[in-house]
Design a protein around this motif. Structure first.
Motif, PDB file in Angstrom:
ATOM      1  N   MET A   1       0.870  -1.355  -0.122  1.00  0.00           N
ATOM      2  CA  MET A   1      -0.033  -0.007   0.318  1.00  0.00           C
ATOM      3  C   MET A   1       1.302   1.049  -0.049  1.00  0.00           C
ATOM      4  O   MET A   1       0.710   2.098  -0.243  1.00  0.00           O
ATOM      5  CB  MET A   1      -1.279   0.227   1.604  1.00  0.00           C
ATOM      6  CG  MET A   1      -1.700   1.374   1.544  1.00  0.00           C
ATOM      7  SD  MET A   1      -3.007   0.934  -0.321  1.00  0.00           S
ATOM      8  CE  MET A   1      -3.894   2.287  -0.139  1.00  0.00           C
ATOM      9  N   LEU A   2       2.193   1.339   0.635  1.00  0.00           N
ATOM     10  CA  LEU A   2       2.793   2.404   1.182  1.00  0.00           C
ATOM     11  C   LEU A   2       3.195   2.395  -0.151  1.00  0.00           C
ATOM     12  O   LEU A   2       3.468   3.643  -1.355  1.00  0.00           O
ATOM     13  CB  LEU A   2       3.723   1.602   1.628  1.00  0.00           C
ATOM     14  CG  LEU A   2       4.629   3.371   2.243  1.00  0.00           C
ATOM     15  CD1 LEU A   2       3.520   4.116   2.937  1.00  0.00           C
ATOM     16  CD2 LEU A   2       5.483   3.115   3.557  1.00  0.00           C
ATOM     17  N   HIS A   3       3.915   1.285  -0.922  1.00  0.00           N
ATOM     18  CA  HIS A   3       4.972   1.363  -2.428  1.00  0.00           C
ATOM     19  C   HIS A   3       3.680   2.424  -3.249  1.00  0.00           C
ATOM     20  O   HIS A   3       4.291   3.228  -4.028  1.00  0.00           O
ATOM     21  CB  HIS A   3       5.075   0.029  -2.954  1.00  0.00           C
ATOM     22  CG  HIS A   3       5.735  -0.109  -3.835  1.00  0.00           C
ATOM     23  ND1 HIS A   3       7.161  -0.294  -4.069  1.00  0.00           N
ATOM     24  CD2 HIS A   3       5.204  -0.762  -5.246  1.00  0.00           C
ATOM     25  CE1 HIS A   3       7.328   0.148  -5.264  1.00  0.00           C
ATOM     26  NE2 HIS A   3       6.054  -0.408  -5.861  1.00  0.00           N
ATOM     27  N   PHE A   4       2.701   1.864  -3.340  1.00  0.00           N
ATOM     28  CA  PHE A   4       1.386   2.139  -4.080  1.00  0.00           C
ATOM     29  C   PHE A   4       1.345   3.563  -4.238  1.00  0.00           C
ATOM     30  O   PHE A   4       0.954   4.151  -5.279  1.00  0.00           O
ATOM     31  CB  PHE A   4      -0.009   1.561  -4.039  1.00  0.00           C
ATOM     32  CG  PHE A   4      -1.242   2.604  -4.740  1.00  0.00           C
ATOM     33  CD1 PHE A   4      -0.610   1.874  -6.222  1.00  0.00           C
ATOM     34  CD2 PHE A   4      -1.810   3.687  -3.981  1.00  0.00           C
ATOM     35  CE1 PHE A   4      -1.744   2.759  -6.791  1.00  0.00           C
ATOM     36  CE2 PHE A   4      -2.653   4.138  -5.158  1.00  0.00           C
ATOM     37  CZ  PHE A   4      -3.177   3.336  -6.067  1.00  0.00           C
ATOM     38  N   ILE A   5       1.098   4.097  -2.404  1.00  0.00           N
ATOM     39  CA  ILE A   5       0.873   6.113  -2.663  1.00  0.00           C
ATOM     40  C   ILE A   5       2.385   6.740  -2.915  1.00  0.00           C
ATOM     41  O   ILE A   5       2.800   7.376  -4.177  1.00  0.00           O
ATOM     42  CB  ILE A   5       0.902   5.766  -1.188  1.00  0.00           C
ATOM     43  CG1 ILE A   5      -0.563   5.610  -0.402  1.00  0.00           C
ATOM     44  CG2 ILE A   5       1.139   7.328  -0.778  1.00  0.00           C
ATOM     45  CD1 ILE A   5      -0.946   5.695   0.438  1.00  0.00           C
ATOM     46  N   GLN A   6       3.755   5.662  -2.676  1.00  0.00           N
ATOM     47  CA  GLN A   6       4.995   5.915  -3.543  1.00  0.00           C
ATOM     48  C   GLN A   6       4.519   6.099  -4.846  1.00  0.00           C
ATOM     49  O   GLN A   6       5.911   7.132  -5.193  1.00  0.00           O
ATOM     50  CB  GLN A   6       5.789   5.573  -3.011  1.00  0.00           C
ATOM     51  CG  GLN A   6       6.847   5.667  -1.906  1.00  0.00           C
ATOM     52  CD  GLN A   6       7.573   4.352  -0.873  1.00  0.00           C
ATOM     53  OE1 GLN A   6       8.136   3.471  -1.904  1.00  0.00           O
ATOM     54  NE2 GLN A   6       8.464   5.114  -0.014  1.00  0.00           N
ATOM     55  N   GLN A   7       4.258   5.346  -5.069  1.00  0.00           N
ATOM     56  CA  GLN A   7       4.247   5.368  -7.101  1.00  0.00           C
ATOM     57  C   GLN A   7       3.603   6.340  -7.623  1.00  0.00           C
ATOM     58  O   GLN A   7       4.230   7.476  -8.412  1.00  0.00           O
ATOM     59  CB  GLN A   7       4.112   3.843  -7.650  1.00  0.00           C
ATOM     60  CG  GLN A   7       5.137   2.663  -7.286  1.00  0.00           C
ATOM     61  CD  GLN A   7       5.404   2.380  -8.962  1.00  0.00           C
ATOM     62  OE1 GLN A   7       3.930   1.618  -9.652  1.00  0.00           O
ATOM     63  NE2 GLN A   7       6.586   2.288  -9.024  1.00  0.00           N
ATOM     64  N   LEU A   8       2.586   6.382  -7.254  1.00  0.00           N
ATOM     65  CA  LEU A   8       1.819   7.628  -7.212  1.00  0.00           C
ATOM     66  C   LEU A   8       1.924   9.015  -7.607  1.00  0.00           C
ATOM     67  O   LEU A   8       2.341   9.676  -8.274  1.00  0.00           O
ATOM     68  CB  LEU A   8       0.271   7.542  -6.702  1.00  0.00           C
ATOM     69  CG  LEU A   8      -0.686   7.818  -7.092  1.00  0.00           C
ATOM     70  CD1 LEU A   8      -0.973   7.496  -8.352  1.00  0.00           C
ATOM     71  CD2 LEU A   8      -1.870   8.323  -5.508  1.00  0.00           C
ATOM     72  N   GLY A   9       2.952   9.250  -6.048  1.00  0.00           N
ATOM     73  CA  GLY A   9       3.654  10.300  -5.772  1.00  0.00           C
ATOM     74  C   GLY A   9       4.197  10.348  -6.685  1.00  0.00           C
ATOM     75  O   GLY A   9       4.711  11.624  -7.653  1.00  0.00           O
ATOM     76  N   SER A  10       5.011   9.561  -6.891  1.00  0.00           N
ATOM     77  CA  SER A  10       6.396   9.853  -8.382  1.00  0.00           C
ATOM     78  C   SER A  10       6.359   9.925  -9.356  1.00  0.00           C
ATOM     79  O   SER A  10       6.739  10.804 -10.335  1.00  0.00           O
ATOM     80  CB  SER A  10       7.841   8.365  -7.634  1.00  0.00           C
ATOM     81  OG  SER A  10       7.328   7.782  -9.118  1.00  0.00           O
ATOM     82  N   SER A  11       5.489   9.451  -9.565  1.00  0.00           N
ATOM     83  CA  SER A  11       4.682   9.590 -11.245  1.00  0.00           C
ATOM     84  C   SER A  11       4.015  10.874 -11.345  1.00  0.00           C
ATOM     85  O   SER A  11       4.116  11.291 -12.315  1.00  0.00           O
ATOM     86  CB  SER A  11       3.643   8.345 -11.114  1.00  0.00           C
ATOM     87  OG  SER A  11       2.021   8.318 -11.054  1.00  0.00           O
ATOM     88  N   THR A  12       3.345  11.472 -10.476  1.00  0.00           N
ATOM     89  CA  THR A  12       2.531  12.682 -10.149  1.00  0.00           C
ATOM     90  C   THR A  12       3.779  13.899 -10.051  1.00  0.00           C
ATOM     91  O   THR A  12       3.774  14.696 -11.171  1.00  0.00           O
ATOM     92  CB  THR A  12       1.836  12.845  -8.933  1.00  0.00           C
ATOM     93  OG1 THR A  12       0.929  12.017  -9.014  1.00  0.00           O
ATOM     94  CG2 THR A  12       1.103  14.481  -9.360  1.00  0.00           C
ATOM     95  N   ARG A  13       4.778  13.058  -9.849  1.00  0.00           N
ATOM     96  CA  ARG A  13       6.075  14.510  -9.509  1.00  0.00           C
ATOM     97  C   ARG A  13       6.417  14.318 -11.601  1.00  0.00           C
ATOM     98  O   ARG A  13       6.830  15.873 -12.465  1.00  0.00           O
ATOM     99  CB  ARG A  13       7.093  13.762  -9.109  1.00  0.00           C
ATOM    100  CG  ARG A  13       6.839  14.551  -7.864  1.00  0.00           C
ATOM    101  CD  ARG A  13       8.236  15.020  -6.222  1.00  0.00           C
ATOM    102  NE  ARG A  13       9.126  15.254  -6.952  1.00  0.00           N
ATOM    103  CZ  ARG A  13      10.208  15.469  -6.445  1.00  0.00           C
ATOM    104  NH1 ARG A  13      10.078  15.152  -5.206  1.00  0.00           N
ATOM    105  NH2 ARG A  13      11.545  15.836  -6.858  1.00  0.00           N
ATOM    106  N   THR A  14       6.947  13.277 -11.873  1.00  0.00           N
ATOM    107  CA  THR A  14       7.537  12.384 -13.189  1.00  0.00           C
ATOM    108  C   THR A  14       6.669  13.702 -14.409  1.00  0.00           C
ATOM    109  O   THR A  14       6.856  14.417 -15.136  1.00  0.00           O
ATOM    110  CB  THR A  14       8.280  11.651 -13.283  1.00  0.00           C
ATOM    111  OG1 THR A  14       7.433  10.832 -12.281  1.00  0.00           O
ATOM    112  CG2 THR A  14       9.423  10.975 -13.561  1.00  0.00           C
ATOM    113  N   SER A  15       5.231  13.476 -14.510  1.00  0.00           N
ATOM    114  CA  SER A  15       4.820  13.835 -14.961  1.00  0.00           C
ATOM    115  C   SER A  15       4.667  15.687 -14.972  1.00  0.00           C
ATOM    116  O   SER A  15       4.123  16.030 -16.319  1.00  0.00           O
ATOM    117  CB  SER A  15       3.008  13.662 -15.110  1.00  0.00           C
ATOM    118  OG  SER A  15       2.628  13.515 -14.265  1.00  0.00           O
TER     119      SER A  15
END
Lengths: 260, 153
Positions: free
Chosen positions: A1-15
Motif C-alpha cells: 500500500m505504501l509502495h503504491f502511494i510512493q509510486q503515485l507520488g513519483s509518477s505525478t512528480r515526473t509528469s
C-alpha cells in the motif's frame, strides 16, 4: 500500500516535471522564430519534409472520406426525400469536424512520428550535443524550423482535405447517384457561414497543428538516447497527439458551436 | 543544387494548393459575399408570436432575399415579439404599408419573413416600423384547433 502511494507520488512528480520541461521547451522553440526569419531556407526544407510529403496521404484520404460521406449521406437523406441536402451535409461535416481532426491524426502519424524519430536519433547519436559544442543552439537551429513548418502546414493540409472531400462527395453524389449539381452547391453556400464554419475550421486546424508539432518535437527532444527510447518516444507521440487532438476538438467545438 | 530547386518548386506548389483550397472553401463552399457587411438599414415589426424565427433568418420580398433578421426581443409591456430586420440599402423603396408575414420554408423547414409591399408612396426609413403583420403558424396550434373542430362536430 505504501509502495503504491510512493509510486503515485513519483509518477505525478515526473509528469509535472515533464509538463514543465515541455513548456520551457516551447518557449525556447518560439524564440527560434528569429533564426527562421534570418534563414528562411531552413524553414523551406522542413516545409518540404513536413508539408509536401504529407500532401499525398491527406488528399487521397480526403477524397475517400468525401466519397464515403456522399454515399452514406445519400442513403440516409433519400429516406427523407431530401437528397438535395447532400452538399451541406458533406461540406459541414468536413469543414467543421472531419477536415481538421482527420488531417491532424494523419499528420501526427505521418509527419509527427517522423519528426520524433529524427530528433530522437539526432539526440541518440549526439548530433545535438555536437551542435552545442560548436555554440550553435540546437533548439533554435533544428527544432524551431520544424515547429513552424508543422504549424504552417496543418491549416493548408486541412483546407486541402476539406476541398478534396467536398469534390469527392460531388463525384459520388452528383456523378454516380444523380443528385442535382446546382442544389449540391447552392444548399452548401446558403447554409455554411464564412465566419462560423470556415474560419472556425481553420482555427481548429491551426490549434491542432501547433499541439501536434509541439508534442512530436518535445517527445523526440526528451527521448532516452537509445534505440528503445526513440521507439517509445515515437509511440508516445502518436498516442498523445491523438488524445490531445480529440480532447481539444471537443473543447473547441463546445466553444465554437455549442452554447455551453 | 538541382535537388533544392525541385524542393523549392514542390514547396511552392504545396503552399499554392493550400491557398487555393482556402479560397475554394471561402468562395465556393460558403458564400463569402453574405459575410461582407453590406450597407443596411433597420426596420422593425411586431408579431404576437414569432414562432421559430431566429437571428439571421432571411427576409424576402417575392422570394428574393433582401436582408436578415438582426435581433428578436420581447416588448415588456405588450408581450409582443419585436423583430428587427437589417435590409440592404439598395432595397430602400419598401412602401410604408408593407405587410410582414412569417412563413415556413417547406413543411418542416426554417422560418423566414416575407414582406408584401403595399401601395403607399412613402417609403420605410431606418428605424421604420411595419404595422401590418401576421404571426407564425404554429403547427401544434393548427392541429389542436382542427381536432377541437372535429370533436365539436
Amino acid at each position: 500500500m505504501l509502495h503504491f502511494i510512493q509510486q503515485l507520488g513519483s509518477s505525478t512528480r515526473t509528469s509535472f516535471a515533464k509538463l514543465g520541461r515541455a513548456t520551457l521547451f516551447l518557449g525556447h522553440t518560439l524564440t527560434g522564430a528569429v533564426d527562421v526569419a534570418i534563414k528562411p531556407r531552413l524553414l523551406l526544407n522542413q516545409l518540404h519534409s513536413v508539408g509536401v510529403l504529407t500532401f499525398l496521404i491527406v488528399t487521397i484520404s480526403g477524397l475517400f472520406v468525401g466519397m464515403v460521406l456522399g454515399l452514406q449521406g445519400y442513403n440516409i437523406l433519400s429516406d427523407f426525400g431530401s437528397e438535395e441536402a447532400l452538399g451541406i451535409m458533406v461540406a459541414a461535416s468536413l469543414v467543421r469536424e472531419l477536415g481538421p481532426v482527420v488531417t491532424a491524426l494523419l499528420f501526427a502519424g505521418r509527419a509527427g512520428s517522423a519528426l520524433t524519430a529524427e530528433i530522437g536519433l539526432m539526440k541518440a547519436t549526439e548530433q545535438l550535443s555536437g551542435m552545442e559544442m560548436m555554440a550553435v543552439d540546437p533548439v533554435n537551429r533544428i527544432i524551431s524550423p520544424r515547429f513552424f513548418a508543422g504549424f504552417l502546414s496543418m491549416p493548408l493540409l486541412a483546407a486541402l482535405f476539406s476541398m478534396v472531400g467536398i469534390l469527392g462527395g460531388h463525384l459520388v453524389g452528383v456523378g454516380l447517384l444523380g443528385v442535382d449539381d446546382g442544389s449540391y452547391w447552392s444548399q452548401m453556400q446558403a447554409n455554411l457561414d464564412f465566419y462560423d464554419d470556415i474560419v472556425n475550421g481553420v482555427i481548429k486546424s491551426i490549434v491542432f497543428g501547433f499541439v501536434t508539432t509541439w508534442i512530436a518535437l518535445f517527445e523526440g527532444y526528451d527521448s532516452a538516447p537509445t534505440a528503445e527510447g526513440v521507439s517509445r518516444a515515437t509511440t508516445r507521440t502518436v498516442v498523445n497527439s491523438a488524445f490531445a487532438i480529440l480532447g481539444l476538438d471537443f473543447i473547441l467545438t463546445a466553444m465554437m458551436f455549442g452554447d455551453i | 543544387m538541382q535537388h533544392t530547386r525541385t524542393q523549392d518548386t514542390l514547396v511552392g506548389l504545396f503552399v499554392a494548393a493550400g491557398i487555393v483550397a482556402l479560397f475554394f472553401l471561402s468562395l465556393q463552399v460558403s458564400n463569402i459575399r453574405s459575410f461582407m457587411p453590406a450597407d443596411t438599414y433597420v426596420i422593425t415589426a411586431r408579431f404576437s408570436n414569432s414562432g421559430g424565427l431566429k437571428v439571421k433568418s432571411p427576409v424576402t420580398v417575392a422570394g428574393v432575399r433582401i436582408g436578415r433578421v438582426s435581433n428578436i426581443y420581447i416588448d415588456k409591456e405588450t408581450y409582443e415579439s419585436v423583430v428587427e430586420m437589417s435590409i440592404e440599402s439598395k432595397y430602400d423603396t419598401l412602401p410604408e404599408d408593407t405587410s410582414a408575414t412569417i412563413y415556413t420554408a417547406g413543411l418542416l423547414g426554417e422560418q423566414y419573413i416575407n414582406l408584401d409591399p403595399g401601395g403607399s408612396f412613402d417609403y420605410l426609413k431606418n428605424g421604420g416600423r411595419i404595422e401590418i403583420t401576421q404571426s407564425a403558424i404554429v403547427l401544434e396550434e393548427v392541429i389542436g384547433r382542427f381536432l377541437f373542430q372535429k370533436a365539436a362536430e
